[in-house]
Write a protein that holds these residues in place. Sequence first.
Motif, PDB file in Angstrom:
ATOM      1  N   ILE A  94      62.141  45.770   6.124  1.00  0.00           N
ATOM      2  CA  ILE A  94      62.195  46.830   7.136  1.00  0.00           C
ATOM      3  C   ILE A  94      62.331  48.190   6.450  1.00  0.00           C
ATOM      4  CG2 ILE A  94      63.617  47.824   8.969  1.00  0.00           C
ATOM      5  CD1 ILE A  94      64.183  45.015   9.933  1.00  0.00           C
ATOM      6  N   LEU A  95      63.223  48.269   5.476  1.00  0.00           N
ATOM      7  CA  LEU A  95      63.441  49.534   4.771  1.00  0.00           C
ATOM      8  C   LEU A  95      62.189  49.982   4.029  1.00  0.00           C
ATOM      9  CD1 LEU A  95      65.858  51.388   4.499  1.00  0.00           C
ATOM     10  CD2 LEU A  95      66.359  50.303   2.333  1.00  0.00           C
ATOM     11  N   ALA A  96      61.521  49.070   3.345  1.00  0.00           N
ATOM     12  CA  ALA A  96      60.306  49.424   2.608  1.00  0.00           C
ATOM     13  C   ALA A  96      59.209  49.860   3.564  1.00  0.00           C
ATOM     14  CB  ALA A  96      59.843  48.233   1.772  1.00  0.00           C
ATOM     15  N   GLY A  97      59.069  49.182   4.681  1.00  0.00           N
ATOM     16  CA  GLY A  97      58.053  49.561   5.666  1.00  0.00           C
ATOM     17  C   GLY A  97      58.382  50.887   6.327  1.00  0.00           C
ATOM     18  N   ALA A  98      59.673  51.119   6.601  1.00  0.00           N
ATOM     19  CA  ALA A  98      60.073  52.357   7.255  1.00  0.00           C
ATOM     20  C   ALA A  98      59.807  53.567   6.368  1.00  0.00           C
ATOM     21  CB  ALA A  98      61.547  52.292   7.633  1.00  0.00           C
ATOM     22  N   VAL A  99      59.922  53.403   5.062  1.00  0.00           N
ATOM     23  CA  VAL A  99      59.656  54.508   4.135  1.00  0.00           C
ATOM     24  C   VAL A  99      58.210  54.979   4.277  1.00  0.00           C
ATOM     25  CG1 VAL A  99      59.418  55.063   1.678  1.00  0.00           C
ATOM     26  CG2 VAL A  99      61.451  53.887   2.500  1.00  0.00           C
ATOM     27  N   VAL A 100      57.303  54.084   4.605  1.00  0.00           N
ATOM     28  CA  VAL A 100      55.897  54.447   4.759  1.00  0.00           C
ATOM     29  C   VAL A 100      55.583  54.809   6.212  1.00  0.00           C
ATOM     30  CG1 VAL A 100      53.537  53.572   4.576  1.00  0.00           C
ATOM     31  CG2 VAL A 100      55.226  53.019   2.814  1.00  0.00           C
ATOM     32  N   VAL A 101      56.055  54.015   7.158  1.00  0.00           N
ATOM     33  CA  VAL A 101      55.650  54.153   8.558  1.00  0.00           C
ATOM     34  C   VAL A 101      56.251  55.392   9.208  1.00  0.00           C
ATOM     35  CG1 VAL A 101      55.851  53.072  10.835  1.00  0.00           C
ATOM     36  CG2 VAL A 101      55.203  51.706   8.860  1.00  0.00           C
ATOM     37  N   VAL A 102      57.537  55.650   9.007  1.00  0.00           N
ATOM     38  CA  VAL A 102      58.191  56.760   9.703  1.00  0.00           C
ATOM     39  C   VAL A 102      57.578  58.111   9.321  1.00  0.00           C
ATOM     40  CG1 VAL A 102      60.390  57.970  10.010  1.00  0.00           C
ATOM     41  CG2 VAL A 102      60.309  55.478  10.133  1.00  0.00           C
ATOM     42  N   PRO A 103      57.349  58.422   8.025  1.00  0.00           N
ATOM     43  CA  PRO A 103      56.695  59.702   7.722  1.00  0.00           C
ATOM     44  C   PRO A 103      55.282  59.810   8.315  1.00  0.00           C
ATOM     45  CG  PRO A 103      57.728  58.843   5.752  1.00  0.00           C
ATOM     46  CD  PRO A 103      57.813  57.780   6.790  1.00  0.00           C
ATOM     47  N   LEU A 104      54.529  58.694   8.303  1.00  0.00           N
ATOM     48  CA  LEU A 104      53.198  58.734   8.910  1.00  0.00           C
ATOM     49  C   LEU A 104      53.282  58.960  10.415  1.00  0.00           C
ATOM     50  CD1 LEU A 104      51.310  55.902   6.973  1.00  0.00           C
ATOM     51  CD2 LEU A 104      50.995  58.376   6.763  1.00  0.00           C
ATOM     52  N   TRP A 105      54.243  58.352  11.063  1.00  0.00           N
ATOM     53  CA  TRP A 105      54.429  58.532  12.503  1.00  0.00           C
ATOM     54  C   TRP A 105      54.816  59.979  12.805  1.00  0.00           C
ATOM     55  CZ3 TRP A 105      59.038  59.566  15.216  1.00  0.00           C
ATOM     56  CH2 TRP A 105      58.929  59.504  16.601  1.00  0.00           C
ATOM     57  N   LEU A 106      55.758  60.520  12.009  1.00  0.00           N
ATOM     58  CA  LEU A 106      56.150  61.918  12.212  1.00  0.00           C
ATOM     59  C   LEU A 106      54.958  62.854  12.008  1.00  0.00           C
ATOM     60  CD1 LEU A 106      59.652  62.178  10.533  1.00  0.00           C
ATOM     61  CD2 LEU A 106      59.101  62.585  12.929  1.00  0.00           C
ATOM     62  N   LEU A 107      54.170  62.599  10.980  1.00  0.00           N
ATOM     63  CA  LEU A 107      53.000  63.419  10.714  1.00  0.00           C
ATOM     64  C   LEU A 107      52.009  63.357  11.883  1.00  0.00           C
ATOM     65  CD1 LEU A 107      51.590  65.188   8.579  1.00  0.00           C
ATOM     66  CD2 LEU A 107      50.514  63.106   7.743  1.00  0.00           C
ATOM     67  N   ARG A 109      52.726  62.694  14.993  1.00  0.00           N
ATOM     68  CA  ARG A 109      53.330  63.388  16.142  1.00  0.00           C
ATOM     69  C   ARG A 109      53.176  64.894  15.995  1.00  0.00           C
ATOM     70  NH1 ARG A 109      52.938  61.134  20.210  1.00  0.00           N
ATOM     71  NH2 ARG A 109      54.443  62.494  21.150  1.00  0.00           N
ATOM     72  N   PHE A 110      53.411  65.401  14.784  1.00  0.00           N
ATOM     73  CA  PHE A 110      53.260  66.849  14.566  1.00  0.00           C
ATOM     74  C   PHE A 110      51.816  67.296  14.779  1.00  0.00           C
ATOM     75  CE2 PHE A 110      57.151  66.676  11.643  1.00  0.00           C
ATOM     76  CZ  PHE A 110      58.007  67.138  12.650  1.00  0.00           C
ATOM     77  N   LEU A 111      50.871  66.481  14.292  1.00  0.00           N
ATOM     78  CA  LEU A 111      49.465  66.850  14.444  1.00  0.00           C
ATOM     79  C   LEU A 111      49.019  66.751  15.899  1.00  0.00           C
ATOM     80  CD1 LEU A 111      47.902  65.209  11.282  1.00  0.00           C
ATOM     81  CD2 LEU A 111      48.399  67.618  11.677  1.00  0.00           C
ATOM     82  N   SER A 112      49.578  65.801  16.679  1.00  0.00           N
ATOM     83  CA  SER A 112      49.171  65.673  18.082  1.00  0.00           C
ATOM     84  C   SER A 112      49.784  66.772  18.942  1.00  0.00           C
ATOM     85  CB  SER A 112      49.558  64.299  18.632  1.00  0.00           C
ATOM     86  OG  SER A 112      50.946  64.191  18.731  1.00  0.00           O
ATOM     87  N   VAL A 113      50.935  67.311  18.553  1.00  0.00           N
ATOM     88  CA  VAL A 113      51.548  68.401  19.312  1.00  0.00           C
ATOM     89  C   VAL A 113      50.742  69.682  19.131  1.00  0.00           C
ATOM     90  CG1 VAL A 113      53.617  69.867  19.426  1.00  0.00           C
ATOM     91  CG2 VAL A 113      53.851  67.405  19.262  1.00  0.00           C
ATOM     92  N   SER A 114      50.220  69.875  17.953  1.00  0.00           N
ATOM     93  CA  SER A 114      49.478  71.112  17.691  1.00  0.00           C
ATOM     94  C   SER A 114      48.145  71.178  18.410  1.00  0.00           C
ATOM     95  CB  SER A 114      49.278  71.275  16.186  1.00  0.00           C
ATOM     96  OG  SER A 114      48.450  70.265  15.696  1.00  0.00           O
ATOM     97  N   LYS A 115      47.649  70.073  18.905  1.00  0.00           N
ATOM     98  CA  LYS A 115      46.353  70.078  19.592  1.00  0.00           C
ATOM     99  C   LYS A 115      46.536  70.664  20.925  1.00  0.00           C
ATOM    100  CE  LYS A 115      44.156  66.292  17.216  1.00  0.00           C
ATOM    101  NZ  LYS A 115      43.574  65.000  17.307  1.00  0.00           N
TER     102      LYS A 115
END
Length: 115
Positions: A94-107, A109-115
């Motif tokens: 879970i920890l190893a996956g979260a290190v990759v998934v959470v930053p991609l998810w945040l990225l 979300r940030f890109l979808s808000v700017s649209k």
Amino acid sequence: MIVDNDPRRQGPYQGRQHAGNAYSDLEPRSPLRRFLGGSPMAVLVKLVFLSILVGAIMAMLGITPGLLFWQIYDAGRALIDLGFETFHDFGRWILAGAVVVVPLWLLSRFLSVSK
């Protein structure tokens, strides 16, 4: 198929539709008989016979009640330890996956808000 419809002929249960219960309706079953599943003496004889049979088999296999208890205890402990090791590994996944998934998810979300 030949069916006997002679009304004078009695059925196998003397006019009743089915055999019914083994106890007559005049003799109510005691709570002790209901709990034991039969007469106390018959249950005692069955239990003694089964105890002798199981004891003989255990003696032939060299198993004692104490040894049997400790084998069951050790098997339970091994299963529990295995389960904890699995959860420990699962936590790492879970920890190893979260290190990759959470930053991609945040990225995303940030890109979808700017649209």
